[in-house]
Design an enzyme around this catalytic site. Structure first.
Site, mmCIF file in Angstrom:
data_model
loop_
_atom_site.group_PDB
_atom_site.id
_atom_site.type_symbol
_atom_site.label_atom_id
_atom_site.label_comp_id
_atom_site.label_asym_id
_atom_site.label_seq_id
_atom_site.Cartn_x
_atom_site.Cartn_y
_atom_site.Cartn_z
ATOM 1 N N GLU A 144 -2.658 11.068 3.694
ATOM 2 C CA GLU A 144 -3.640 10.697 4.711
ATOM 3 C C GLU A 144 -3.752 11.839 5.707
ATOM 4 O O GLU A 144 -2.759 12.504 6.028
ATOM 5 C CB GLU A 144 -3.240 9.414 5.435
ATOM 6 C CG GLU A 144 -3.708 8.154 4.760
ATOM 7 C CD GLU A 144 -3.574 6.940 5.652
ATOM 8 O OE1 GLU A 144 -4.618 6.432 6.116
ATOM 9 O OE2 GLU A 144 -2.443 6.496 5.889
ATOM 10 N N GLU A 178 0.861 -1.187 0.000
ATOM 11 C CA GLU A 178 0.000 0.000 0.000
ATOM 12 C C GLU A 178 0.891 1.229 0.000
ATOM 13 O O GLU A 178 1.914 1.254 0.689
ATOM 14 C CB GLU A 178 -0.903 0.000 1.236
ATOM 15 C CG GLU A 178 -1.742 1.270 1.399
ATOM 16 C CD GLU A 178 -2.610 1.220 2.654
ATOM 17 O OE1 GLU A 178 -3.015 0.104 3.063
ATOM 18 O OE2 GLU A 178 -2.870 2.291 3.239
#
Length: 286
Positions: A166, A161
């Site tokens: 974020e 990932e």
């Protein structure tokens, strides 16, 4: 006084030859070509992009939806839908909206767009200009997952990932960039990543970038690199699964193990993430 000069001549000659020989050897060493190292750059124009210069639902030739209300492995509180209220294109932007409203088994709904099968990439420069939502309980992300399951247990985190952006609303001015693999992930407290303080994440557009080559993954904001993960010579797939196709994901989660650490402020909704463009520049090997 006795004259010793004639006897010194042979010694001086020998010494001079030794010095000259050493100098030649050093010069030869200095001129020896260094081993070639790979150098990478990115094409000046995108090979895949969405400028969101249209209106209505996101372009179906480029985007699909992840759907569901099952918590997504993080105890998230939203139901992801394909409703235009949760994801639409208007005024030159993709707008993803998280809404406080019963949906499926959840009390919130949102959208999670994916390029899988329509935009899958191995290496490249990924550039996304976006304005983030704001408020306690929001968890927006711009990230990438492997498009196939070729390593280990055929799922997360074995196939990798890449988190280009974020953000959690309870820590408003902090931006995060991370990678996850079988060897390096937060579940076993070995995560690789970094964070940076950036003002105005929800008030202004910023450019979120990932530069991915066979040797490193670098995460940037507004051209400023703040995290680099380099492939070491000893790495196998458990450390570096980043040699297969990945796809892009754009979403706003609500609550969850991280986003909901300090609860959810229901008074903030609806909340939006606006995306001005998504551009992918292919890797070029020099």
């Amino acid at each position: 006084m006795r004259d010793n000069s004639p006897s010194l001549i042979p010694g001086l000659v020998i010494c001079g030859l030794v010095i000259l020989s050493a100098a030649v050897s050093c010069a030869q060493l200095a001129e020896k070509p260094k081993p070639a190292t790979s150098q990478y750059t990115f094409a000046p124009t995108p090979s895949w992009q969405d400028e969101f210069d249209y209106s209505g639902k996101p372009d179906a030739a480029k985007w699909s939806y992840d759907l569901g209300d099952h918590g997504w492995g993080n105890n998230e509180l939203e139901n992801y839908t394909s409703n235009i209220e949760n994801a639409k294109v208007e005024n030159g932007n993709l707008v993803i909206t998280a809404i406080k409203e019963p949906s499926g088994k959840q009390q919130y709904n949102s959208a999670r767009l994916v390029s899988k099968g329509k935009g899958d990439f191995t290496y490249g420069k990924f550039e996304i200009r976006a304005k983030l939502p704001k408020g306690r309980g929001t968890w927006p992300a711009i990230w990438m997952l492997a498009s196939g399951n070729e390593y280990g247990n055929k799922g997360w985190p074995d196939n990798g990932e890449i988190d280009i952006m974020e953000h959690v609303g309870f820590d408003q001015d902090r931006l995060h960039g991370n990678i996850h693999t079988k060897a390096f992930n937060h579940a076993i407290k070995s995560n690789k990543g970094n964070n940076i303080v950036v003002k105005g994440l929800s008030e202004d557009f910023h450019v979120y970038t990932c530069e991915w080559t066979p040797e490193a993954i670098t995460i940037l904001v507004d051209g400023n690199a703040y995290f680099t993960f380099k492939k070491e010579a000893s790495y196998q797939w458990a450390e570096w699964p980043f040699d297969k196709p990945f796809h892009l994901i754009l979403n706003i989660a609500v609550g969850g193990n991280w986003g909901g650490q300090k609860g959810v402020d229901d008074s903030i909704f609806p909340q939006k993430m606006k995306v001005d463009y998504v551009r992918v520049y292919p890797l070029v090997t020099k």
